[in-house]
Structure formats: C-alpha cells, structure tokens
Design a protein around this motif. Structure first.
Motif, PDB file in Angstrom:
ATOM      1  N   MET A   1       0.849  -1.171   0.000  1.00  0.00           N
ATOM      2  CA  MET A   1       0.000   0.000   0.000  1.00  0.00           C
ATOM      3  C   MET A   1       0.900   1.240   0.000  1.00  0.00           C
ATOM      4  N   SER A   2       0.593   2.182  -0.865  1.00  0.00           N
ATOM      5  CA  SER A   2       1.414   3.381  -0.970  1.00  0.00           C
ATOM      6  C   SER A   2       1.142   4.330   0.191  1.00  0.00           C
ATOM      7  N   THR A   3       2.025   5.313   0.353  1.00  0.00           N
ATOM      8  CA  THR A   3       1.864   6.311   1.406  1.00  0.00           C
ATOM      9  C   THR A   3       0.546   7.049   1.247  1.00  0.00           C
ATOM     10  N   ARG A   4       0.196   7.368   0.011  1.00  0.00           N
ATOM     11  CA  ARG A   4      -1.061   8.081  -0.248  1.00  0.00           C
ATOM     12  C   ARG A   4      -2.267   7.240   0.158  1.00  0.00           C
ATOM     13  N   ASP A   5      -2.231   5.921  -0.165  1.00  0.00           N
ATOM     14  CA  ASP A   5      -3.328   5.024   0.197  1.00  0.00           C
ATOM     15  C   ASP A   5      -3.476   4.911   1.709  1.00  0.00           C
ATOM     16  N   ILE A   6      -2.357   4.726   2.410  1.00  0.00           N
ATOM     17  CA  ILE A   6      -2.436   4.562   3.857  1.00  0.00           C
ATOM     18  C   ILE A   6      -2.923   5.845   4.514  1.00  0.00           C
ATOM     19  N   GLU A   7      -2.567   6.999   3.983  1.00  0.00           N
ATOM     20  CA  GLU A   7      -3.025   8.270   4.553  1.00  0.00           C
ATOM     21  C   GLU A   7      -4.544   8.382   4.458  1.00  0.00           C
ATOM     22  N   GLY A   8      -5.110   8.001   3.337  1.00  0.00           N
ATOM     23  CA  GLY A   8      -6.561   8.033   3.174  1.00  0.00           C
ATOM     24  C   GLY A   8      -7.253   7.047   4.109  1.00  0.00           C
ATOM     25  N   GLU A   9      -6.730   5.839   4.203  1.00  0.00           N
ATOM     26  CA  GLU A   9      -7.313   4.842   5.100  1.00  0.00           C
ATOM     27  C   GLU A   9      -7.166   5.275   6.554  1.00  0.00           C
ATOM     28  N   TRP A  10      -6.016   5.844   6.884  1.00  0.00           N
ATOM     29  CA  TRP A  10      -5.770   6.337   8.244  1.00  0.00           C
ATOM     30  C   TRP A  10      -6.800   7.405   8.621  1.00  0.00           C
ATOM     31  N   ARG A  11      -7.021   8.342   7.731  1.00  0.00           N
ATOM     32  CA  ARG A  11      -7.995   9.413   8.004  1.00  0.00           C
ATOM     33  C   ARG A  11      -9.403   8.834   8.176  1.00  0.00           C
ATOM     34  N   SER A  12      -9.760   7.894   7.318  1.00  0.00           N
ATOM     35  CA  SER A  12     -11.084   7.275   7.417  1.00  0.00           C
ATOM     36  C   SER A  12     -11.229   6.475   8.707  1.00  0.00           C
TER      37      SER A  12
ATOM     38  N   SER B   1       7.974   4.642  13.159  1.00  0.00           N
ATOM     39  CA  SER B   1       7.655   5.789  12.300  1.00  0.00           C
ATOM     40  C   SER B   1       6.162   6.081  12.353  1.00  0.00           C
ATOM     41  N   ARG B   2       5.821   7.307  12.073  1.00  0.00           N
ATOM     42  CA  ARG B   2       4.410   7.695  12.059  1.00  0.00           C
ATOM     43  C   ARG B   2       3.648   6.928  10.985  1.00  0.00           C
ATOM     44  N   GLU B   3       4.280   6.735   9.849  1.00  0.00           N
ATOM     45  CA  GLU B   3       3.624   6.001   8.763  1.00  0.00           C
ATOM     46  C   GLU B   3       3.363   4.549   9.161  1.00  0.00           C
ATOM     47  N   ASP B   4       4.336   3.914   9.797  1.00  0.00           N
ATOM     48  CA  ASP B   4       4.152   2.538  10.242  1.00  0.00           C
ATOM     49  C   ASP B   4       3.056   2.461  11.304  1.00  0.00           C
ATOM     50  N   ALA B   5       2.991   3.447  12.198  1.00  0.00           N
ATOM     51  CA  ALA B   5       1.932   3.476  13.214  1.00  0.00           C
ATOM     52  C   ALA B   5       0.559   3.584  12.545  1.00  0.00           C
ATOM     53  N   LYS B   6       0.466   4.394  11.498  1.00  0.00           N
ATOM     54  CA  LYS B   6      -0.804   4.527  10.773  1.00  0.00           C
ATOM     55  C   LYS B   6      -1.196   3.198  10.141  1.00  0.00           C
ATOM     56  N   ARG B   7      -0.229   2.535   9.520  1.00  0.00           N
ATOM     57  CA  ARG B   7      -0.508   1.232   8.891  1.00  0.00           C
ATOM     58  C   ARG B   7      -0.998   0.220   9.923  1.00  0.00           C
ATOM     59  N   ARG B   8      -0.297   0.150  11.037  1.00  0.00           N
ATOM     60  CA  ARG B   8      -0.656  -0.822  12.068  1.00  0.00           C
ATOM     61  C   ARG B   8      -2.002  -0.485  12.698  1.00  0.00           C
ATOM     62  N   PHE B   9      -2.308   0.801  12.842  1.00  0.00           N
ATOM     63  CA  PHE B   9      -3.600   1.243  13.355  1.00  0.00           C
ATOM     64  C   PHE B   9      -4.719   0.753  12.438  1.00  0.00           C
TER      65      PHE B   9
ATOM     66  N   ALA C   1       1.189   7.874  15.733  1.00  0.00           N
ATOM     67  CA  ALA C   1       0.980   8.393  14.379  1.00  0.00           C
ATOM     68  C   ALA C   1       0.848   9.912  14.378  1.00  0.00           C
ATOM     69  N   LEU C   2       0.184  10.464  15.376  1.00  0.00           N
ATOM     70  CA  LEU C   2      -0.036  11.914  15.419  1.00  0.00           C
ATOM     71  C   LEU C   2       1.147  12.687  15.984  1.00  0.00           C
ATOM     72  N   ASP C   3       1.749  12.159  17.056  1.00  0.00           N
ATOM     73  CA  ASP C   3       2.747  12.929  17.794  1.00  0.00           C
ATOM     74  C   ASP C   3       4.137  12.327  17.818  1.00  0.00           C
ATOM     75  N   GLY C   4       4.331  11.147  17.250  1.00  0.00           N
ATOM     76  CA  GLY C   4       5.647  10.516  17.316  1.00  0.00           C
ATOM     77  C   GLY C   4       5.865   9.904  18.692  1.00  0.00           C
ATOM     78  N   ASP C   5       7.128   9.794  19.078  1.00  0.00           N
ATOM     79  CA  ASP C   5       7.461   9.142  20.346  1.00  0.00           C
ATOM     80  C   ASP C   5       6.835   9.846  21.545  1.00  0.00           C
ATOM     81  N   CYS C   6       6.514   9.049  22.529  1.00  0.00           N
ATOM     82  CA  CYS C   6       5.925   9.540  23.779  1.00  0.00           C
ATOM     83  C   CYS C   6       6.926  10.459  24.478  1.00  0.00           C
TER      84      CYS C   6
END
Length: 138
Positions: free
Chosen positions: A1-12, A76-84, A43-48
């Motif tokens: 899944m591309s970065t653009r695809d994951i961003e859309g799925e993440w937002r949804s 990474s934020r992108e990986d967190a979005k994917r896993r979410f 995904a939103l804020d990076g490391d705690c």
C-alpha cells in the motif's frame, strides 16, 4: 500500500473512531483499545514525550495507555498509521463500509480530525508558544 493510500485509510479509520457508531467501540477488548490509542498517539505525535510515559500517571487506565504508547518508541508515524488501520480492520472490519458511507470525502473541506484532537492540538500549540515566550522574557 502506498503512502497516499495509507493516509486516506488512516484518516477514514480515525474518523470512524471519532464519529462512528459507539456501540461498535464499547465492546472492544481493553488491550485492543489501548493499542489503538497508542498507535494513534504515535501516528499523530511521534514518540511519547518524557513525563508522559506512564510513570507519573495516577489513573491506572491512563498509565496503561501511556506505557503502551511509550513501548512504540522509534516506530515511524507512517508505520503506526498502517498498524492502526490493520488492527482496526482485524477487530472491526465493518468500519470500512461505515466510513465509505459517512466519512467526509478528501478535498471537500471537511476536517477528519475529531473536535477533541483539534482542541488538544490548539492547547499544545498555545502552551508551547506561551512557554517559549515566558522563557524568552527571563
């Protein structure tokens, strides 16, 4: 899944958790809801940030969520979005159907971020600017 695809799925997926049918969410197992919280925070804020790692939290449920977020340090934020998205799809696959019918479409000017997220971001921005202003006056 591309970065653009994951961003859309993440937002949804984020929109579903913020605005979706609460009956679906109240039955999530505790460890799943904790993981979703931690992945969203990463995904939103990076490391705690230090001090929010759970060690100072008096509320046990807050401590558990913060410890879970801290455990994701370095992800990474992108990986967190994917896993979410993957975790939400695993436990509530119907979120995609609901989102397709109810979520705002990208580009129509509607915000996907929840009101609570906007308030927290505004507060953090105000806090950061007032802290830097305060210290610059010293």
């Amino acid at each position: 899944m591309s970065t653009r695809d994951i961003e859309g799925e993440w937002r949804s997926a984020s929109y579903f958790l913020a605005k979706g049918p609460s009956a679906s969410l109240q039955y999530l197992q505790r460890d799943v809801s904790v993981q979703l919280f931690a992945l969203k925070a990463q995904a939103l804020d990076g490391d705690c940030p230090p001090g929010q790692d759970g060690s100072l939290a008096m509320d046990p449920s807050l401590r558990i969520r913060q410890e879970a977020w801290n455990a994701l340090s370095g992800m990474s934020r992108e990986d967190a979005k994917r896993r979410f998205v993957d975790l939400l799809s695993e436990v509530l696959p119907e979120w995609k159907k609901w989102s397709a019918e109810h979520a705002p479409k990208p580009g129509n000017g509607e915000e996907h971020e929840s009101e609570a997220d906007r308030l927290v971001r505004a507060f953090k921005a105000r806090l950061n600017s007032s802290t830097s202003t305060h210290f610059s006056r010293l």
